[in-house]
Structure formats: C-alpha cells, structure tokens
Design a protein around this motif. Structure first.
Motif, PDB file in Angstrom:
ATOM      1  N   ASP A 114      37.872  64.056  30.014  1.00  0.00           N
ATOM      2  CA  ASP A 114      39.296  64.290  29.641  1.00  0.00           C
ATOM      3  C   ASP A 114      39.876  65.389  30.292  1.00  0.00           C
ATOM      4  N   GLY A 115      39.210  65.938  31.289  1.00  0.00           N
ATOM      5  CA  GLY A 115      40.173  66.599  32.128  1.00  0.00           C
ATOM      6  C   GLY A 115      39.263  68.484  31.130  1.00  0.00           C
ATOM      7  N   LEU A 116      39.711  68.336  29.827  1.00  0.00           N
ATOM      8  CA  LEU A 116      38.791  69.117  28.811  1.00  0.00           C
ATOM      9  C   LEU A 116      37.216  69.179  28.847  1.00  0.00           C
ATOM     10  N   GLY A 117      36.902  68.972  29.320  1.00  0.00           N
ATOM     11  CA  GLY A 117      35.292  68.992  29.570  1.00  0.00           C
ATOM     12  C   GLY A 117      34.820  67.618  28.350  1.00  0.00           C
ATOM     13  N   ASN A 118      35.557  67.040  27.906  1.00  0.00           N
ATOM     14  CA  ASN A 118      35.082  66.390  26.820  1.00  0.00           C
ATOM     15  C   ASN A 118      34.660  64.709  27.267  1.00  0.00           C
ATOM     16  N   LYS A 119      34.289  64.485  27.333  1.00  0.00           N
ATOM     17  CA  LYS A 119      33.477  62.592  27.616  1.00  0.00           C
ATOM     18  C   LYS A 119      33.841  61.708  26.606  1.00  0.00           C
ATOM     19  N   VAL A 120      34.781  60.775  27.030  1.00  0.00           N
ATOM     20  CA  VAL A 120      35.538  59.773  26.519  1.00  0.00           C
ATOM     21  C   VAL A 120      35.177  58.429  27.377  1.00  0.00           C
ATOM     22  N   GLU A 121      35.154  57.563  26.623  1.00  0.00           N
ATOM     23  CA  GLU A 121      34.681  55.871  27.018  1.00  0.00           C
ATOM     24  C   GLU A 121      35.999  55.208  26.923  1.00  0.00           C
ATOM     25  N   VAL A 122      36.139  54.667  28.261  1.00  0.00           N
ATOM     26  CA  VAL A 122      37.762  54.403  28.084  1.00  0.00           C
ATOM     27  C   VAL A 122      36.723  52.297  28.771  1.00  0.00           C
ATOM     28  N   LYS A 123      37.483  51.188  29.072  1.00  0.00           N
ATOM     29  CA  LYS A 123      37.727  50.391  29.705  1.00  0.00           C
ATOM     30  C   LYS A 123      38.881  50.164  30.739  1.00  0.00           C
ATOM     31  N   ARG A 124      38.234  50.030  31.669  1.00  0.00           N
ATOM     32  CA  ARG A 124      38.199  49.957  33.104  1.00  0.00           C
ATOM     33  C   ARG A 124      38.315  48.543  33.539  1.00  0.00           C
ATOM     34  N   LYS A 125      39.262  48.435  34.403  1.00  0.00           N
ATOM     35  CA  LYS A 125      39.184  46.408  35.342  1.00  0.00           C
ATOM     36  C   LYS A 125      38.298  47.180  36.277  1.00  0.00           C
ATOM     37  N   PHE A 126      37.865  46.432  37.062  1.00  0.00           N
ATOM     38  CA  PHE A 126      37.362  46.731  38.218  1.00  0.00           C
ATOM     39  C   PHE A 126      37.074  44.965  39.305  1.00  0.00           C
ATOM     40  N   PRO A 127      37.988  45.353  40.830  1.00  0.00           N
ATOM     41  CA  PRO A 127      37.222  43.888  40.794  1.00  0.00           C
ATOM     42  C   PRO A 127      37.008  44.245  42.283  1.00  0.00           C
ATOM     43  N   THR A 128      35.728  43.026  41.592  1.00  0.00           N
ATOM     44  CA  THR A 128      34.950  42.032  42.857  1.00  0.00           C
ATOM     45  C   THR A 128      34.699  40.807  43.681  1.00  0.00           C
ATOM     46  N   LYS A 129      34.270  40.903  44.839  1.00  0.00           N
ATOM     47  CA  LYS A 129      34.195  40.077  45.123  1.00  0.00           C
ATOM     48  C   LYS A 129      32.798  38.770  45.316  1.00  0.00           C
ATOM     49  N   PHE A 130      33.376  37.777  45.170  1.00  0.00           N
ATOM     50  CA  PHE A 130      31.758  36.685  45.248  1.00  0.00           C
ATOM     51  C   PHE A 130      31.509  36.097  46.268  1.00  0.00           C
ATOM     52  N   GLU A 131      30.394  36.353  46.666  1.00  0.00           N
ATOM     53  CA  GLU A 131      29.728  35.511  47.903  1.00  0.00           C
ATOM     54  C   GLU A 131      28.818  34.445  48.289  1.00  0.00           C
ATOM     55  N   SER A 132      28.750  33.722  48.881  1.00  0.00           N
ATOM     56  CA  SER A 132      27.820  32.226  48.671  1.00  0.00           C
ATOM     57  C   SER A 132      26.647  32.724  49.411  1.00  0.00           C
ATOM     58  N   THR A 133      26.369  32.252  48.484  1.00  0.00           N
ATOM     59  CA  THR A 133      24.578  31.828  48.877  1.00  0.00           C
ATOM     60  C   THR A 133      24.377  30.741  49.315  1.00  0.00           C
ATOM     61  N   VAL A 134      24.815  30.323  49.608  1.00  0.00           N
ATOM     62  CA  VAL A 134      24.207  29.294  50.947  1.00  0.00           C
ATOM     63  C   VAL A 134      25.101  28.602  52.021  1.00  0.00           C
ATOM     64  N   ASP A 135      24.720  28.212  52.889  1.00  0.00           N
ATOM     65  CA  ASP A 135      25.499  27.566  54.133  1.00  0.00           C
ATOM     66  C   ASP A 135      25.900  26.599  54.469  1.00  0.00           C
ATOM     67  N   GLY A 136      26.916  26.405  54.665  1.00  0.00           N
ATOM     68  CA  GLY A 136      27.658  24.930  54.501  1.00  0.00           C
ATOM     69  C   GLY A 136      29.204  25.404  54.963  1.00  0.00           C
ATOM     70  N   GLU A 137      30.092  23.922  54.408  1.00  0.00           N
ATOM     71  CA  GLU A 137      31.370  23.349  53.768  1.00  0.00           C
ATOM     72  C   GLU A 137      32.000  22.807  52.920  1.00  0.00           C
ATOM     73  N   ILE A 138      33.101  24.219  52.842  1.00  0.00           N
ATOM     74  CA  ILE A 138      34.131  23.542  51.078  1.00  0.00           C
ATOM     75  C   ILE A 138      33.785  22.534  51.195  1.00  0.00           C
ATOM     76  N   VAL A 139      33.789  21.959  49.490  1.00  0.00           N
ATOM     77  CA  VAL A 139      34.537  20.890  49.694  1.00  0.00           C
ATOM     78  C   VAL A 139      35.323  20.366  48.589  1.00  0.00           C
ATOM     79  N   GLN A 140      35.347  21.149  47.872  1.00  0.00           N
ATOM     80  CA  GLN A 140      36.171  21.084  46.112  1.00  0.00           C
ATOM     81  C   GLN A 140      35.803  22.105  45.624  1.00  0.00           C
ATOM     82  N   TRP A 141      37.026  22.083  44.896  1.00  0.00           N
ATOM     83  CA  TRP A 141      36.903  23.898  43.897  1.00  0.00           C
ATOM     84  C   TRP A 141      36.681  23.498  42.492  1.00  0.00           C
ATOM     85  N   LYS A 142      36.295  23.588  41.534  1.00  0.00           N
ATOM     86  CA  LYS A 142      35.921  23.830  40.915  1.00  0.00           C
ATOM     87  C   LYS A 142      36.765  24.542  39.701  1.00  0.00           C
TER      88      LYS A 142
END
Length: 809
Positions: A45-73
């Motif tokens: 917190d800038g004063l030498g104290n540690k606090v727990e806060v909730k944060r949002k993090f952006p992430t990308k999801f990667e494919s585990t297979v090769d192929g052609e996209i048919v339809q999004w669920k």
C-alpha cells in the motif's frame, strides 16, 4: 472434435473477444479468444504494509489441436463458471489408431507436449486391440467399430468367441528331464503313457538362459475337441506363459493355424501378471464370449467362465507358469475315501510347481505373491522378482527331478509289500531302473468330452434366445395378424438384440443345485472367509446357498474329515446328507446333481447324536431365519443379479423402447388405476385386484356413487367418465388407519360383502335403471385380443419349456 476448457483455469472467466471465425484454419498453440479472470493478489500500500486486493487479468486461450473452425459454442461477453465445450474444430486426422507413439494414419508424434498441453494425444487411443502387440492402440470409438464388425461376422456364421487357457486346461507341461529318459527306455513302466508326449526347446529359457526342454502332454480328445468346437466358436488362446512358450504350444495343437490363427495372448501382452482380464481382448463388451480355464480365481469368477477340472498328467508338477498367480486355496479332503493317485507326502508341503524347495524360499515366494496381488504386478522390481521365482521353479524341476523321486517311492512300496523289507533300503541311488513295476503316470481323463457337451448347450441356448429376440424385434406373428408393419432391418438391429452370455450361463447352471443349503466342516482352513472362498463362489454360481451353522434348513454337510463337531451335530438331523468334498466337486464339474450315496461320509457310531424330532424346540428355532441366514440370502440374491448382469436399473428382457411400448399397451388395456373398490378399503383392494369382475364392480359402484351423492347430476357425470373419476378421487376418504389394523383377507371379504349386499342408503333409494352406456364391443375386442395372445403363447412357449426341462434332467 469439440474443444473443451481445462479444469485448471481460474473460473469464472469472461470472454472478451473471439480471434477466429468459422472457416478459419488454426494451428496448435495458436490463440483462439481473449478472456479475463479475477483473482486475489497481495500488494503493497506504499506504507510498507501488504494488503490483499482483487484484480482482473486478461489472458488468451490457445488451441491444443490443428484444424479448421466449424462453430463457436460461446460468444463475446459470456461468463463461464466451469469447463465447457467452447469450439468445434474439424481436425485433418483424429489420431484414432496409433502405433508405438505415432499416429498410424498421419505419422504425427503423439507424445509431443508443450506448456499448453493438459492431456497428450497418446491418450486418444488408449485401448489395446491386438493380441500380439501392445504398441498398437485405438480409440474407444474405433474399438467399438471393430468389435461391432466382429460381432456381425460371428452372428452371420452363428459363432461365439471362446477364450482357451493352456496349462492344465488342454495340456500339461513339465521340464523334468526324467520324462525324456523314460521316453527312451522301453522297459520303463511309464513308456507307453509317454508315447504321445511332445517335446520342444526354448533356447533363451531355463536356468542361466542355457535353454530348457519342455515335455507337453495333450489332454485326451483334444484334437477332436478343438475341431468340433471351432465350428461353434472362434478360438483365442490366453495363457500366463511367455509369448515364445504360447507360440510353441500353438504350433503343436494347431500346426496349420486354422483354429487359433494369430489370436494368442500371453503374459507378455496381458497387462497384468496376477489376473486375467477379458476386456484385454474384448474392451467394449463381452456378451458373446465364453471362457474355459482350470482356475476361476484368476478371472475373479467371471460369469462368462466355465471352470474345468485341472489336468495333471505329470504327478505333482502342477502349472509350471503359476509363479505369477496367487496360490490356490487348498481344500481338506476326507481320508476315508481312497484317492486315485498316490499321496504326495511331505513333498507337497515344500514345493514350487512340483519341485522341492527350501522353507525360507517358499515363504519368500508367498510374500512376493501377496505384494504383487496388492500392487497389480506393474512394478518393474516385482516383475523381475517374479521372473527370478519362475526361473528358480524351473531349475528345481530340472535338478531335483520330482517325477523320479515319486517313481522311486512307488517302487519302494512295491518292494516292501513283496519282501517285507524296510522301504528305506530300496531308495538307494544305485537302484536299477529296470526293476520299476508300478507305473506312476496314468491318463484316464475324460474332461474334454464332457466340456464339449456343455459348450454345445451354451451355444444352442444363446442362439435360441437370439432367434426369439430377433423374432420379437421384427414384429412376429402377432404384429402380422394385427396388420402392423414390421420395422425395417437397420444396420445395428441384430446387435441390439444380442443376448448376453452372463444371462445365458446362469440360467443353465443355477438350477443344478438350487435348493441345496450346505455347511462346510474341515474343508477350508481356519480364518477363511467362507462366503468368498473359491469353492463357495464356484458353488454359488450353481445355485448353492452357503451357511455357517447347521439348522433345520441345512440339506448337506460337506466334510473334509470325520469326527468333527459339525458332523456330530448333523447326525441329529435326519434329512441332512453328510458327504465328502468330492461330491460337491463332481457336481460342479459335471453340471448335474449327483446321488449322494457313493459319497456319504462314514460316521463313527460314537458320533451319532440323539435325533431331533420335527416338533422339538431346537427344530423350531432352527427353522427361524437368523441374521446370518438373512445375510446369506441377501448375498445369494446379489450374486444371482451379478451373474445375470442385472442391477437396480436394468430392464428385464427388453430395452427402453420396448419397455415404453409395453407400458403404453398396458395403460391402454387396463385404463386408469385411480379407481377404488370402496372408500375405506382403497389401499387393500388396490393391491388385491379381481380381474374377472373388476370392470363390472367399478361400473356398478360408479352408478351407486352417482345415485347416492347427487342424483340430479346423473346425466352430466355419466357423460364425462374422466370428470366422474376426478370427483371420486377428491371425495375419497382416507381410511388407512382402519385398514391398517385389519388383515388383508378380512378386508377383502368385507369388500366382497359390501359389493354383494346393498347399503342402507341403497335400500332406501328406489332402484332405477342406470343410464351408464355399456361397451360390449370394447369388452369383446379385449377378450378376443387376450385369447389371441394366449393362443400364441400356448403355441410357442411350451416347446421351449420342455426343451429346457429335458436339458436340466
């Protein structure tokens, strides 16, 4: 394929953007969409104290297979709380057939993995289908397709699959070099019995890998047995011997490869060294599979098993490949009945597969077998120890020559009987081999001739049931007379109607000893679980009930020896048969209930207790069902269901579609079940219907209710039968407390009296002709339909019942 989110993500996640559209090509580890997740982090917190806060993090999801996209669920903005299918991808190769870690179709390495890999591609094909190769694997869908094709092929030729064990089932083998010497000595009394023994050598086997000669005796009648059975079954070999051993045996019993072909499974490919698994050969289902083996414990007493009596031509040798298996449970045998073979004496107490061994070595093997049984036999260290134990047992047979020792014991007995001299003097090493008079080896086995009859019966009953199911599935005569159109023959219609061997076998076996309630005495070692012992599980498959104590329900006492407490107790009951263990074994091996007289155990006169009269207190108490008997009955019921392949949700005799159709017909035929005979006796009379007068009484009571309750609404109520039933259901009084105290019989008689004698209200009310419309046409149609169904059942079923009755006799 459907691409699914892994469980390792920080749920819930929110989809923020889709990076690919349907029709786009995608490669492995390429980003598919962006999402954000929220988590708790520790910050300063800038004063030498540690606090727990909730944060949002952006992430990308990667494919585990090769192929052609048919339809999004999923779509942008969706919040996902758990693993779901997010995308359908058309793969160029599904990798359903793999060989040695490579895809057999596209050649891709299935063992590749990256930071994004949750499950490797090698898990797409986890099932081993080939007998002789563990590196060839297929997916569950491919395994199902292969097995369905195989079943169609077998059904077209009216065959089943038969899994055949080798050692002590159809052959007996030894490595004792004494056999080779006797085969060359024409003066030896065993020379004639060894005339058809086959010999082969495994170069990389035996002590020190110096090679070992195997002597194999074929079970009498094996050639004709395999030839006849192959017309009804497709044959498979399943042995705990090595691959090289199994192939040499197959070349002896099937030199042209016409019977077994390459369908050979050894311990090298089995996957387990302590048990045999039918799903190793048939991973999808085992409906059309029968097993023949001399041991039931290694199959965990599968309902597909036909246990045969062990074939032991080389006396005292046993199964040379049993070092990897759990030890057999020894049974106590009565000493009052002479054994057909000479006693093994002290040699039996200290041997491994027939060879003499030291006591400490024997205890080491037993401990090892227990560890392997617990661990499953997959530990490389235990595997090596088992291999060493197997090599040691072979070495003892080669060096100690147990057959020669037994032959010398017989010669000593002959010399002692003739000259009266001490038997030890005839055990000299310099004894002349030409003096042998008593032959050790005999071969009077007839098991395969009886086994062929049993297999024919199983095959016949299976296809008789299949033909019945097929006739019903295609409509049958009733459907034709009703004018119904038979369903078209689909590709899989035959597979849906295939019966299960696990249902067919118990129908043949259980009637053999149904009604037999037996108690063991001196048969099983102390501390053995009587209900789960091998002999008990085998007997239960034939309908036997096992009890711990002798009482009025007991029918047989199976005694391993005389003058026991249970033998004395059993003599007090006149109906209890006291028999030797051999009676039970012969009944189980011959599949029929044998007369007890030849197997009765001689009872010492001092052991005969005072007879219990039928009216005595002890007999009355013995006839009561104790908690042990209830547990026994429950276990028998569970085992009956288990052997029949039935659980709490299993349909009996038909699938869900047929079940629904039957329920619809019953509902249409019987109508609604919410009508009652009277207000006070509703629960009792619902449970005790009277089919002949049910509709008549219901119509009369309906008329009485309408006349008594509201005569002015007679026309309206009679005009709507549904409204009339609803009205009565609401007006029905709950007389359950009154009915609960009365017996069913008295309630039923009271209901009949009420139906025949008019009530006070009815007597005061003038009798008027009812305006209830009658339905004679409907009743005639129902009666005609019942007569037609009865005629068809009378024309078809008795023939089958007579056939089954004749077979069970």
């Amino acid at each position: 394929m459907l691409l699914r989110l892994p469980p390792s993500l920080h749920y819930p996640i929110t989809v923020t953007s889709l990076l690919k559209q349907p029709g786009d090509a995608v490669e492995r580890d390429e980003a598919l969409f962006w999402y954000v997740y929220q988590t708790t982090v520790t910050e300063g917190d800038g004063l030498g104290n540690k606090v727990e806060v909730k944060r949002k993090f952006p992430t990308k999801f990667e494919s585990t297979v090769d192929g052609e996209i048919v339809q999004w669920k999923v779509a942008k903005g969706d919040v996902i709380d758990e693993p779901v299918d997010v995308l359908e991808i058309d793969e160029p190769c599904a990798h359903e057939v793999q060989f040695g870690g490579l895809c057999a179709e596209c050649g891709k390495d299935m063992t590749e993995s990256s930071y994004n890999t949750e499950v490797t591609d090698i898990m797409r094909a986890p099932i081993q289908m080939a007998h002789d190769n563990t590196t060839l694997t297929v997916s569950a869908r491919e395994a199902t397709r292969v097995e369905e094709d195989a079943k169609r092929r077998l059904l077209s030729t009216r065959k089943l699959s038969l899994v055949v064990d080798l050692d002590q089932t159809i052959i007996h083998a030894t490595v004792d070099p004494t056999v080779g010497e006797w085969m060359q000595d024409k003066d030896n009394p065993n020379y004639q019995a060894l005339s058809d023994v086959r010999v082969f050598q495994l170069v990389d086997d035996g002590p020190g890998m110096r090679g070992c000669w195997y002597y194999v005796k074929l079970r009498p009648g094996l050639e004709s047995f395999l030839e006849n059975v192959s017309e009804m079954f497709e044959l498979h070999i399943y042995t705990m011997g090595t691959r090289s051993y199994a192939q040499h045996i197959a070349s002896i019993i099937d030199p042209d490869r016409k019977l077994f072909g390459d369908r050979i499974l050894s311990r090298d490919e089995s996957g387990s060294l302590t048990a045999k698994n039918l799903h190793r050969l048939f991973p999808v289902d085992t409906k059309m599979v029968v097993i023949i083996d001399d041991r039931g414990d290694v199959w965990r007493w599968s309902p597909n098993l036909i246990k045969v009596s062990p074939y032991e031509f080389f006396v005292g040798i046993g199964d040379i490949n049993s070092s990897f298996l759990p030890k057999k449970q020894e049974l106590g045998k009565s000493g009052d009945k002479p054994a057909p073979k000479p006693s093994k004496g002290a040699l039996e107490e200290h041997h491994v597969n027939g060879a003499t061994a030291k006591t400490d070595e024997q205890s080491e093997v037993s401990t090892l077998e227990q560890l392997v049984t617990m661990g499953g036999g997959d530990n490389p260290r235990l595997l090596q120890e088992q291999s060493d134990a197997q090599e040691e047992s072979i070495m003892h047979q080669v060096e100690d020559r147990p057959l020669l020792q037994k032959q010398r014991e017989l010669d000593a007995e002959d010399d002692a009987a003739e000259s009266g001299s001490d038997s030890s003097s005839s055990m000299d090493e310099s004894q002349d081999m030409s003096k042998h008079r008593h032959h050790l080896l005999e071969d009077n086995d007839r098991e395969l001739f009886d086994l062929e009859v049993r297999l024919e019966r199983v095959h016949r009953n299976f296809f008789d049931e299949y033909d019945r199911q097929k006739s019903r599935g295609l409509g049958g005569r009733v459907a034709a007379l009703r004018g119904e159109k038979a369903p078209s023959k689909e590709k899989d219609v035959d597979l849906k109607l295939v019966p299960d061997i696990k249902d067919i076998m118990p129908l043949i076996k259980r009637p053999v000893l149904t009604g037999v309630v037996l108690v063991f005495s001196g048969v099983l070692p102390l501390g053995t679980d009587t209900q789960n012992a091998d002999i008990s599980l085998w007997a239960k498959s034939f309908g036997v009930a096992i009890s711990q104590k002798i009482n009025g329900r007991t029918t047989h006492l199976v005694a391993g020896r005389n003058r026991t407490a249970k033998v004395r107790e059993a003599t007090r009951y006149s109906k209890i048969q006291i028999v030797t263990t051999q009676w039970l074994l012969d009944c189980l091996t011959q599949w029929k209930r044998l007369p007890e007289e030849p197997y009765l155990l001689p009872v010492h006169p001092e052991d005969r207790g005072e007879p219990i009269s039928p009216d005595s207190k002890e007999m009355a108490e013995g006839s009561w069902i104790s908690s042990d008997d209830e547990a026994m009955a429950e276990s028998v019921d569970e085992e009956m269901s288990q052997f029949a392949g039935i659980d709490a949700t299993s349909p009996i005799g038909y699938d869900e579609e047929q079940q629904a159709a039957v329920h619809d017909e019953l509902k249409e035929f019987l109508g609604s079940d919410d009508e009652s005979e009277s207000d006070t006796d509703v629960s009792v009379l619902d449970e005790i219907p009277s089919p002949g007068k049910k509709r008549k009484r219901e119509e009369d009571e309906s008329a009485d209710d309408v006349e008594t309750d509201n005569p002015s609404e007679e026309v309206d109520v009679h005009g709507s039968r549904l409204a009339q039933r609803i009205k009565r259901s609401y007006e029905r009084s709950t007389g359950l407390k009154e009915v609960a105290s009365a017996g069913v019989e008295s309630a039923f008689k009271q209901a009949q009296a009420q139906a025949q004698v008019p009530s006070d209200t009815d007597a005061d009310t003038p009798e008027e002709p009812t305006s209830q419309p009658q339905e004679p046409v409907e009743e005639d149609d129902d009666e005609l339909e019942r007569e037609m169904m009865a005629a068809f059942e009378d024309g078809e079923e008795p023939a089958d019942d007579e056939k089954i009755a004749n077979e069970n006799e």
